[in-house]
Design an enzyme around this catalytic site. Structure first.
Site, PDB file in Angstrom:
ATOM      1  N   HIS A  64      36.809  29.747  40.464  1.00 15.33           N
ATOM      2  CA  HIS A  64      37.038  31.235  40.488  1.00 15.33           C
ATOM      3  C   HIS A  64      37.911  31.381  41.672  1.00 15.33           C
ATOM      4  O   HIS A  64      37.740  30.950  42.702  1.00 15.33           O
ATOM      5  CB  HIS A  64      35.696  32.161  40.365  1.00 15.33           C
ATOM      6  CG  HIS A  64      36.098  33.370  40.147  1.00 15.33           C
ATOM      7  ND1 HIS A  64      36.999  34.445  40.700  1.00 15.33           N
ATOM      8  CD2 HIS A  64      35.633  34.087  38.844  1.00 15.33           C
ATOM      9  CE1 HIS A  64      36.797  35.403  39.987  1.00 15.33           C
ATOM     10  NE2 HIS A  64      36.182  35.426  39.020  1.00 15.33           N
ATOM     11  N   ARG A  70      40.550  43.142  39.634  1.00 12.03           N
ATOM     12  CA  ARG A  70      41.986  42.947  39.249  1.00 12.03           C
ATOM     13  C   ARG A  70      42.369  43.462  37.737  1.00 12.03           C
ATOM     14  O   ARG A  70      43.418  43.934  37.639  1.00 12.03           O
ATOM     15  CB  ARG A  70      42.262  41.281  38.907  1.00 12.03           C
ATOM     16  CG  ARG A  70      42.296  40.774  40.322  1.00 12.03           C
ATOM     17  CD  ARG A  70      42.691  39.159  40.159  1.00 12.03           C
ATOM     18  NE  ARG A  70      41.375  38.644  39.759  1.00 12.03           N
ATOM     19  CZ  ARG A  70      41.197  37.377  38.685  1.00 12.03           C
ATOM     20  NH1 ARG A  70      42.150  37.059  38.252  1.00 12.03           N
ATOM     21  NH2 ARG A  70      40.069  36.994  38.766  1.00 12.03           N
TER      22      ARG A  70
END
Length: 581
Positions: free
Chosen positions: A247, A270
């Site tokens: 990640h 995000r």
């Protein structure tokens, strides 16, 4: 008593247990930790679902077919179509089940990287993984109290062997509990999670992805592939063990930059408009691309430290998360762009150019990095910013034991192993080379329910066969399966335990401050003084989450994350007195 044994108390195991109870089976849940919940409680972005009631309420047009196509693309065509169809086809029903059965708020829907439609569901003020898992966990624990003949939960119980009969079918487990070896009989659902914290001598990470072995991880120390190793030793087929997801947004603690375990920045940060900048204040990637793509670009760019940045509009949408990360020292707030530029060590004009270029991409509908989806509003220096240093981290393991669409574990000859099922991260082949954000919780719920359905049917078949063999005398085998009577309706949840009063002692903050080490840690929560030294190893969020507040008043942080009944339910013995006013 006829029962199904569920190994693992995360969301996959809990979903399997509740489904088994709905189908009339009895459940024995075994978990090696002292506190069930697993990594599911850490999930920060939400749970995917296509065609849900929440999407319809928001006017979002989505379908299982569109979700299938997005998942197939993310998986690099390496996942199995039959498993993707189960994951995506049952996704809407899974989200609706959580809302209807457990009364959960999953009304907010966001678009994460790799999704063509907004379909990642969460509630208003909490980490969705924790909320979803706790709701199931508390319901199951209530049933264990109100109907102990139907539900048994054994914590700190480590399964060491799967038992098989002469035909090769799994008929139970051997496990250790309270220093003793125990045996339990029944079909088995393995829901033991992944292996992204497997740094043991038999590490699956080291064997299949040695180049990742030294990376930090977001996983609890329990994620060591125990279920994988048990199943393989029993003849199960493994698949895609080399498919390990790194990640891009592990949060770096400036005080402990080399810590092996990192907190994860929610992908939703995000999704609501957060940008990724290098040490020159420049963008270098579409922030909404797949996780492996973003990670690769971070390594390719190499200009560290790399930062995740939220402007005021993005931070407002994720206000709870931003405050939570700031409280843990993992994020810093800047009142202006000039302040932020000074922190990086670049001219404010350079940061302004980055923002201007991004704004131009928003107006054009596509930027230089191929980004097509944007959050509304302009980025300017005259704004406030929440900023975190980020680094790639081991996060999810797509590989695992091979299963079929009914969650039956497949052996090395391509045949289902009778009596053995899998759900959650242990099940391989579902996500291919890369898992989409929001699909970890979904995989737990969908395949938890599928494994529960299949295991209950298998148990009914075995019980019926045994009854027939015994001449129709159910009592001869001690069986108990009432498929027509869902367990949830048969047993009302027990009332929550009364709050622990603690001792008569009263302590000042100065007294509490003296107890601030790992071997002696006190905290204050809502006016109560807690000695949590012995609870540290059992805390599902890890020791560090408590140690950050050692010797301090942790009320604000605690109330952001927990319901008040958590202490009397799970740590009543920790209360030693009250805070002296």
């Amino acid at each position: 008593m006829a029962q199904v044994i569920v190994v693992g108390g995360g969301l996959a195991g809990l979903s399997a247990a509740h489904t088994l109870l709905e189908r009339g089976a009895n459940v024995l849940l075994l978990d090696k930790q002292g506190f069930i919940g697993g990594n599911s409680t850490k999930a920060t972005s939400g749970i995917n679902g296509a065609g849900t009631q929440s999407q319809q309420d928001l006017g979002i047009i989505d379908s299982a077919r569109t979700f299938f196509d997005d998942t197939k693309k993310s998986a690099r065509d390496l996942a199995r179509d039959d498993l993707i169809r189960v994951l995506t086809g049952r996704s809407g029903d899974a989200v609706n089940w959580l809302q209807n059965k457990f009364g959960l708020d999953l009304s907010k829907v966001a678009r994460l990287g790799g999704h063509s439609q907004p379909r990642t569901h969460r509630g208003d003020a909490q980490f969705p993984g924790m909320v979803i898992t706790y709701a199931q966990m508390e319901r199951l624990e209530d049933l264990a109290v109100s109907d102990p003949e139907r539900v048994k939960i054994y914590k700190k119980s480590r399964v060491v062997k799967l038992l098989k009969d002469e035909s090769g079918g799994v008929i139970g487990v051997e496990y250790t509990r309270n220093g003793k070896n125990e045996t339990a009989y029944g079909p088995v659902v393995l829901a033991t999670g992944g292996y992204a914290s497997d740094f043991t001598e038999t590490s699956l990470i080291k064997k299949y992805r040695p180049e990742y072995y030294d990376l930090p991880t977001t996983n609890g120390e329990h994620a060591t592939g125990d279920g994988h190793k048990l199943a393989i030793a029993t003849g199960a087929s493994g698949i895609d063990f080399e498919k390990v997801q790194v990640h891009p947004t592990g949060l770096v603690d400036p005080k402990e930059p080399d810590s092996k375990v990192k907190f994860l920045a929610a992908e939703a940060l995000r999704g609501v408009g957060g940008l990724i900048l290098d040490n020159q204040g420049k963008r270098f990637v579409d922030e909404l691309q797949h996780r492996d793509f973003v990670t690769g670009k971070m390594w390719e760019n190499g200009k560290t430290p790399i930062r995740l940045v939220l402007n005021s509009a993005a931070a407002k949408q994720m206000e709870w998360h931003a405050k939570h990360y700031v409280g843990r020292g993992l994020m810093k707030k800047f009142e202006t762009g000039e302040e932020f530029a000074k922190e990086i060590g670049i001219p404010a004009s350079q940061l302004k150019k980055t923002f201007d270029d991004y704004n131009a991409g928003v107006k054009a509908g596509k930027d230089a990095y191929g980004r097509k989806f944007f959050s509304p509003g302009e980025w300017t220096l005259n704004d406030s910013f929440y900023v975190a240093i980020i680094t790639p981290v081991l996060h999810y393991t797509m590989g695992g034991v091979e299963i079929d669409p009914e969650a039956r574990i497949i052996d090395t000859n391509g045949k289902p192993i009778p009596g053995l099922f899998a759900a959650g991260e242990i099940a391989g082949g579902v996500h291919g080379a890369n898992r989409l954000g929001g699909s970890s919780l979904l995989g737990c719920v969908v395949f938890g329910r599928v494994s529960g359905d299949t295991a209950a049917s298998y148990l009914l078949q075995q019980t019926t066969a045994a009854v027939a063999k015994a001449g129709g005398r159910l009592g001869a085998i001690g069986g108990h399966l009432e498929a027509s009577k869902p367990a949830a309706a048969a047993a009302a949840p027990a009332a929550a335990p009364a709050e622990a009063s603690g001792s008569e002692g009263a302590y000042t903050l100065a007294d509490v401050a003296k107890h601030n080490t790992k071997d002696d840690v006190w905290v204050v929560v809502n006016g109560q003084v807690l000695d949590v030294t012995s609870f540290l190893p059992d805390h599902p969020g890890g020791e560090k989450a408590i140690l950050l507040y050692a010797g301090r008043d942790a009320t604000d942080e605690f109330n952001m994350l927990h319901d008040p009944k958590v202490i009397p339910r799970y740590a009543p013995d920790a209360v030693i007195g009250n805070l002296k006013k």
